[in-house]
Design a protein around this motif. Structure first.
Motif, short mmCIF file in Angstrom:
data_model
loop_
_atom_site.label_atom_id
_atom_site.label_comp_id
_atom_site.label_asym_id
_atom_site.label_seq_id
_atom_site.Cartn_x
_atom_site.Cartn_y
_atom_site.Cartn_z
N GLU A 86 -1.33 5.42 5.42
CA GLU A 86 -2.34 5.59 4.37
C GLU A 86 -1.81 5.10 3.02
N LEU A 87 -0.52 5.37 2.77
CA LEU A 87 0.09 4.92 1.51
C LEU A 87 0.15 3.41 1.45
N LEU A 88 0.49 2.75 2.54
CA LEU A 88 0.54 1.29 2.58
C LEU A 88 -0.83 0.71 2.26
N GLU A 89 -1.87 1.25 2.87
CA GLU A 89 -3.21 0.74 2.61
C GLU A 89 -3.61 0.98 1.15
N LYS A 90 -3.26 2.14 0.64
CA LYS A 90 -3.55 2.46 -0.76
C LYS A 90 -2.80 1.52 -1.70
N TYR A 91 -1.57 1.20 -1.36
CA TYR A 91 -0.75 0.29 -2.15
C TYR A 91 -1.37 -1.11 -2.19
N LEU A 92 -1.81 -1.59 -1.04
CA LEU A 92 -2.42 -2.91 -0.98
C LEU A 92 -3.69 -2.97 -1.81
#
Length: 322
Positions: A86-92
Protein backbone atom coordinates in the motif's frame (compact mmCIF):
# COMPACT_ATOMS: atom_id res chain seq x y z
CA UNK A 1 16.23 -12.43 -21.96
CA UNK A 2 12.98 -11.37 -20.27
CA UNK A 3 12.56 -10.59 -16.62
CA UNK A 4 10.86 -13.26 -14.48
CA UNK A 5 8.64 -10.44 -13.18
CA UNK A 6 7.05 -9.29 -16.43
CA UNK A 7 3.63 -10.05 -14.97
CA UNK A 8 0.75 -12.22 -16.05
CA UNK A 9 -0.51 -9.77 -18.65
CA UNK A 10 2.87 -8.28 -19.58
CA UNK A 11 1.64 -4.75 -18.86
CA UNK A 12 4.41 -3.70 -16.46
CA UNK A 13 7.69 -2.33 -17.77
CA UNK A 14 10.34 -3.47 -15.33
CA UNK A 15 13.04 -1.03 -14.27
CA UNK A 16 16.23 -2.35 -12.68
CA UNK A 17 15.10 -5.86 -11.66
CA UNK A 18 17.91 -7.91 -10.09
CA UNK A 19 18.84 -11.05 -8.23
CA UNK A 20 19.11 -9.39 -4.85
CA UNK A 21 22.23 -9.95 -2.74
CA UNK A 22 22.21 -8.46 0.75
CA UNK A 23 25.01 -5.92 1.24
CA UNK A 24 24.37 -5.15 4.91
CA UNK A 25 27.30 -5.59 7.32
CA UNK A 26 26.80 -8.24 10.06
CA UNK A 27 26.08 -5.60 12.73
CA UNK A 28 23.37 -4.01 10.62
CA UNK A 29 21.85 -7.40 9.77
CA UNK A 30 21.44 -8.03 13.49
CA UNK A 31 19.78 -4.64 13.89
CA UNK A 32 17.46 -5.37 10.96
CA UNK A 33 16.50 -8.69 12.52
CA UNK A 34 15.82 -7.21 15.95
CA UNK A 35 14.07 -4.00 14.85
CA UNK A 36 12.49 -4.88 11.52
CA UNK A 37 11.85 -8.64 11.69
CA UNK A 38 14.16 -9.09 8.69
CA UNK A 39 16.06 -12.28 7.93
CA UNK A 40 17.03 -14.21 4.80
CA UNK A 41 13.74 -16.08 4.67
CA UNK A 42 11.36 -13.19 5.35
CA UNK A 43 13.31 -10.98 2.96
CA UNK A 44 13.17 -13.45 0.05
CA UNK A 45 9.47 -14.17 0.58
CA UNK A 46 8.54 -10.51 0.97
CA UNK A 47 10.49 -9.42 -2.12
CA UNK A 48 8.71 -12.08 -4.19
CA UNK A 49 5.34 -10.88 -2.89
CA UNK A 50 6.20 -7.24 -3.61
CA UNK A 51 7.24 -8.05 -7.17
CA UNK A 52 4.07 -10.04 -7.74
CA UNK A 53 2.00 -7.16 -6.39
CA UNK A 54 3.57 -4.72 -8.82
CA UNK A 55 3.30 -6.92 -11.90
CA UNK A 56 -0.32 -7.83 -11.18
CA UNK A 57 -1.40 -4.28 -10.35
CA UNK A 58 -3.19 -2.90 -13.40
CA UNK A 59 -2.54 0.68 -12.30
CA UNK A 60 1.26 0.36 -12.18
CA UNK A 61 2.73 0.48 -15.67
CA UNK A 62 6.41 1.14 -14.87
CA UNK A 63 8.26 0.48 -11.64
CA UNK A 64 11.65 -0.36 -10.25
CA UNK A 65 11.72 -3.95 -9.05
CA UNK A 66 15.28 -4.17 -7.75
CA UNK A 67 15.70 -5.35 -4.18
CA UNK A 68 17.20 -2.09 -2.95
CA UNK A 69 14.13 -0.14 -4.04
CA UNK A 70 11.45 -2.54 -2.81
CA UNK A 71 13.17 -3.22 0.51
CA UNK A 72 12.92 0.41 1.58
CA UNK A 73 9.11 0.00 1.73
CA UNK A 74 9.33 -3.34 3.53
CA UNK A 75 11.78 -1.97 6.07
CA UNK A 76 9.69 1.10 6.79
CA UNK A 77 6.73 -1.18 7.54
CA UNK A 78 8.79 -3.81 9.36
CA UNK A 79 8.03 -6.43 6.71
CA UNK A 80 4.27 -6.19 7.00
CA UNK A 81 3.88 -6.98 3.33
CA UNK A 82 0.36 -5.70 2.72
CA UNK A 83 1.16 -2.34 4.34
CA UNK A 84 4.39 -2.17 2.32
CA UNK A 85 2.47 -2.74 -0.90
CA UNK A 86 0.00 0.00 0.00
CA UNK A 87 2.88 2.35 0.81
CA UNK A 88 4.55 1.65 -2.55
CA UNK A 89 1.35 2.47 -4.42
CA UNK A 90 0.87 5.60 -2.32
CA UNK A 91 4.47 6.64 -3.03
CA UNK A 92 4.02 6.23 -6.78
CA UNK A 93 0.85 8.32 -6.71
CA UNK A 94 2.56 10.98 -4.61
CA UNK A 95 5.34 11.33 -7.18
CA UNK A 96 2.85 11.50 -10.04
CA UNK A 97 0.57 14.00 -8.31
CA UNK A 98 3.44 16.32 -7.31
CA UNK A 99 5.95 16.40 -10.17
CA UNK A 100 7.18 19.83 -9.07
CA UNK A 101 8.61 18.18 -5.94
CA UNK A 102 9.65 14.71 -7.06
CA UNK A 103 10.66 14.71 -10.73
CA UNK A 104 14.00 15.77 -12.14
CA UNK A 105 15.96 15.21 -8.94
CA UNK A 106 19.24 15.84 -10.70
CA UNK A 107 22.26 17.01 -8.72
CA UNK A 108 23.49 18.66 -11.93
CA UNK A 109 20.43 20.90 -12.14
CA UNK A 110 21.78 24.46 -11.71
CA UNK A 111 19.07 25.53 -9.28
CA UNK A 112 19.44 22.44 -7.11
CA UNK A 113 23.21 22.70 -7.24
CA UNK A 114 23.08 26.34 -6.13
CA UNK A 115 20.72 25.66 -3.23
CA UNK A 116 22.67 22.63 -2.02
CA UNK A 117 25.98 24.47 -2.35
CA UNK A 118 24.62 27.30 -0.21
CA UNK A 119 24.28 24.93 2.77
CA UNK A 120 20.51 24.94 2.88
CA UNK A 121 20.23 21.13 3.04
CA UNK A 122 22.96 18.49 2.88
CA UNK A 123 24.19 15.38 4.70
CA UNK A 124 27.14 15.39 7.07
CA UNK A 125 29.88 12.95 6.02
CA UNK A 126 30.09 10.92 9.24
CA UNK A 127 27.50 8.77 10.98
CA UNK A 128 26.24 9.65 14.46
CA UNK A 129 26.59 7.53 17.59
CA UNK A 130 23.68 5.33 16.44
CA UNK A 131 25.28 4.77 13.05
CA UNK A 132 22.84 7.07 11.26
CA UNK A 133 23.53 9.59 8.53
CA UNK A 134 22.69 13.14 9.55
CA UNK A 135 20.94 15.70 7.38
CA UNK A 136 21.91 19.28 8.22
CA UNK A 137 19.93 22.36 7.23
CA UNK A 138 20.62 26.08 7.62
CA UNK A 139 17.34 27.91 7.06
CA UNK A 140 19.00 31.26 6.54
CA UNK A 141 20.72 29.98 3.39
CA UNK A 142 17.36 29.79 1.63
CA UNK A 143 16.93 33.06 -0.29
CA UNK A 144 13.17 33.50 -0.92
CA UNK A 145 13.89 35.95 -3.74
CA UNK A 146 15.85 33.29 -5.66
CA UNK A 147 14.29 29.96 -4.71
CA UNK A 148 10.76 28.58 -4.52
CA UNK A 149 9.07 26.10 -2.19
CA UNK A 150 9.46 23.51 -4.94
CA UNK A 151 13.21 24.16 -4.95
CA UNK A 152 13.26 23.60 -1.20
CA UNK A 153 11.43 20.29 -1.46
CA UNK A 154 13.52 19.08 -4.38
CA UNK A 155 16.77 19.87 -2.54
CA UNK A 156 15.57 17.60 0.26
CA UNK A 157 14.14 14.86 -1.95
CA UNK A 158 17.30 14.44 -3.99
CA UNK A 159 19.12 13.85 -0.71
CA UNK A 160 16.53 11.41 0.61
CA UNK A 161 16.37 9.34 -2.57
CA UNK A 162 20.15 9.32 -2.97
CA UNK A 163 20.97 8.20 0.54
CA UNK A 164 18.24 5.55 0.46
CA UNK A 165 20.32 3.82 -2.21
CA UNK A 166 22.56 2.79 0.72
CA UNK A 167 20.75 -0.10 2.43
CA UNK A 168 22.33 0.64 5.78
CA UNK A 169 20.46 3.94 5.83
CA UNK A 170 17.18 2.14 5.15
CA UNK A 171 17.72 0.08 8.29
CA UNK A 172 19.26 2.62 10.66
CA UNK A 173 17.13 5.61 9.65
CA UNK A 174 18.17 9.25 9.71
CA UNK A 175 18.98 12.07 12.12
CA UNK A 176 18.22 15.71 11.31
CA UNK A 177 19.64 19.02 12.49
CA UNK A 178 17.80 22.22 11.52
CA UNK A 179 19.43 25.54 12.34
CA UNK A 180 16.57 28.05 12.30
CA UNK A 181 18.56 31.06 13.48
CA UNK A 182 17.81 33.26 10.48
CA UNK A 183 14.40 31.82 9.66
CA UNK A 184 12.01 34.65 8.91
CA UNK A 185 8.41 35.21 7.90
CA UNK A 186 9.50 35.93 4.33
CA UNK A 187 10.46 32.27 4.05
CA UNK A 188 7.53 30.85 6.01
CA UNK A 189 4.92 32.79 4.05
CA UNK A 190 6.14 31.26 0.79
CA UNK A 191 4.20 28.17 1.85
CA UNK A 192 0.41 27.95 1.64
CA UNK A 193 -1.39 25.94 4.35
CA UNK A 194 -2.29 23.23 1.85
CA UNK A 195 1.36 22.92 0.75
CA UNK A 196 2.49 22.61 4.37
CA UNK A 197 -0.03 19.85 5.02
CA UNK A 198 0.89 18.00 1.85
CA UNK A 199 4.64 18.30 2.44
CA UNK A 200 4.37 16.98 5.99
CA UNK A 201 2.19 14.09 4.87
CA UNK A 202 4.65 13.20 2.10
CA UNK A 203 7.73 13.34 4.30
CA UNK A 204 6.31 11.42 7.25
CA UNK A 205 3.79 9.04 5.75
CA UNK A 206 4.77 8.35 2.15
CA UNK A 207 8.53 8.56 1.58
CA UNK A 208 9.96 5.18 2.70
CA UNK A 209 12.49 6.33 5.25
CA UNK A 210 12.79 6.17 9.03
CA UNK A 211 13.01 9.55 10.81
CA UNK A 212 14.68 8.75 14.13
CA UNK A 213 15.98 11.98 15.70
CA UNK A 214 15.22 15.64 14.91
CA UNK A 215 17.18 18.55 16.42
CA UNK A 216 15.88 22.12 16.14
CA UNK A 217 18.48 24.80 16.93
CA UNK A 218 18.20 28.55 17.41
CA UNK A 219 14.49 28.81 16.68
CA UNK A 220 13.46 32.47 17.10
CA UNK A 221 11.01 32.95 19.96
CA UNK A 222 8.69 34.91 17.67
CA UNK A 223 8.23 31.82 15.52
CA UNK A 224 7.57 29.35 18.32
CA UNK A 225 3.81 29.53 17.69
CA UNK A 226 4.36 28.61 14.03
CA UNK A 227 6.52 25.67 15.06
CA UNK A 228 3.93 24.41 17.54
CA UNK A 229 1.25 24.65 14.87
CA UNK A 230 3.40 22.71 12.40
CA UNK A 231 3.90 19.94 14.96
CA UNK A 232 0.14 19.37 15.10
CA UNK A 233 0.40 17.99 11.56
CA UNK A 234 2.76 15.24 12.71
CA UNK A 235 2.16 11.94 14.46
CA UNK A 236 2.82 11.60 18.19
CA UNK A 237 5.71 9.26 17.38
CA UNK A 238 7.50 11.88 15.30
CA UNK A 239 6.69 14.65 17.79
CA UNK A 240 8.44 12.65 20.51
CA UNK A 241 11.65 12.62 18.47
CA UNK A 242 12.11 16.39 18.45
CA UNK A 243 14.84 17.95 20.58
CA UNK A 244 15.01 21.72 21.00
CA UNK A 245 18.32 23.58 21.52
CA UNK A 246 18.43 27.31 22.12
CA UNK A 247 22.04 27.66 20.96
CA UNK A 248 24.87 25.81 19.18
CA UNK A 249 26.61 24.99 22.47
CA UNK A 250 23.55 23.07 23.67
CA UNK A 251 23.37 21.20 20.38
CA UNK A 252 26.93 19.98 20.94
CA UNK A 253 25.83 18.37 24.21
CA UNK A 254 23.38 16.21 22.27
CA UNK A 255 25.36 15.70 19.06
CA UNK A 256 29.13 15.04 19.05
CA UNK A 257 31.08 18.04 17.79
CA UNK A 258 33.12 15.75 15.53
CA UNK A 259 30.04 15.40 13.30
CA UNK A 260 29.37 19.09 12.88
CA UNK A 261 30.77 21.59 10.40
CA UNK A 262 33.64 23.75 11.66
CA UNK A 263 31.22 26.69 11.81
CA UNK A 264 29.29 24.82 14.52
CA UNK A 265 32.22 23.55 16.57
CA UNK A 266 33.51 20.71 14.40
CA UNK A 267 36.73 20.47 12.40
CA UNK A 268 35.71 20.20 8.73
CA UNK A 269 34.45 23.37 7.00
CA UNK A 270 30.87 23.24 5.78
CA UNK A 271 32.01 23.93 2.23
CA UNK A 272 34.15 20.77 2.25
CA UNK A 273 31.31 18.70 3.68
CA UNK A 274 28.99 19.89 0.92
CA UNK A 275 31.54 18.93 -1.74
CA UNK A 276 31.71 15.41 -0.29
CA UNK A 277 27.92 15.23 -0.19
CA UNK A 278 27.59 16.27 -3.83
CA UNK A 279 30.01 13.51 -4.82
CA UNK A 280 27.69 11.04 -3.08
CA UNK A 281 24.72 12.37 -5.02
CA UNK A 282 26.64 12.16 -8.27
CA UNK A 283 27.60 8.51 -7.61
CA UNK A 284 23.94 7.38 -7.51
CA UNK A 285 22.57 9.92 -9.98
CA UNK A 286 21.54 7.36 -12.65
CA UNK A 287 19.53 5.34 -10.14
CA UNK A 288 17.76 8.40 -8.75
CA UNK A 289 16.89 9.65 -12.23
CA UNK A 290 15.50 6.20 -13.04
CA UNK A 291 12.69 7.00 -10.62
CA UNK A 292 11.31 9.47 -13.18
CA UNK A 293 10.46 6.58 -15.49
CA UNK A 294 8.03 5.01 -13.04
CA UNK A 295 4.35 5.45 -13.73
CA UNK A 296 0.97 4.69 -12.18
CA UNK A 297 -2.48 5.35 -13.60
CA UNK A 298 -6.03 5.63 -12.29
CA UNK A 299 -5.72 8.42 -9.77
CA UNK A 300 -7.87 7.97 -6.71
CA UNK A 301 -9.63 10.95 -5.13
CA UNK A 302 -8.68 11.25 -1.49
CA UNK A 303 -11.61 13.04 0.07
CA UNK A 304 -10.30 12.51 3.59
CA UNK A 305 -7.04 14.29 2.74
CA UNK A 306 -8.90 17.13 1.06
CA UNK A 307 -11.08 17.54 4.15
CA UNK A 308 -8.01 17.55 6.40
CA UNK A 309 -6.35 20.23 4.27
CA UNK A 310 -9.49 22.37 4.46
CA UNK A 311 -9.45 22.06 8.26
CA UNK A 312 -5.77 22.98 8.39
CA UNK A 313 -6.36 26.02 6.19
CA UNK A 314 -9.13 27.17 8.52
CA UNK A 315 -6.94 26.68 11.60
CA UNK A 316 -3.97 28.36 9.95
CA UNK A 317 -6.01 31.51 9.37
CA UNK A 318 -6.71 31.66 13.09
CA UNK A 319 -2.98 31.59 13.92
CA UNK A 320 -1.91 35.01 15.16
CA UNK A 321 1.71 35.72 14.28
CA UNK A 322 3.11 38.74 16.10
Amino acid sequence: MGSPYDGGDGCVQVLGADDYVCTLPPEVRKLASADLMENESTRATALHQMRQFVTRNAAITKCRLDGNFLLRFLRMKKFRVRESQELLEKYLRMRQDNPQWFLGLDVRDPTLDSLISSGYFFALPERDESGRRVFFSVAGKMDPTRFTTSDQMRSMQVGFESLLEDEENQVRGFTYIFDEKDLGLSLITLWSPSEVAKAFQCCEKTIPMRHKEIHIVNLPTALMAVFEFAKTLLSDKIKSRFQMHSEDAKLRKAVPARLLPREYGGTVPMEEMIKMYKKELEAVRPRVLMLDQMNITKKVKRKAVEKAITTIQRNFKKLDID
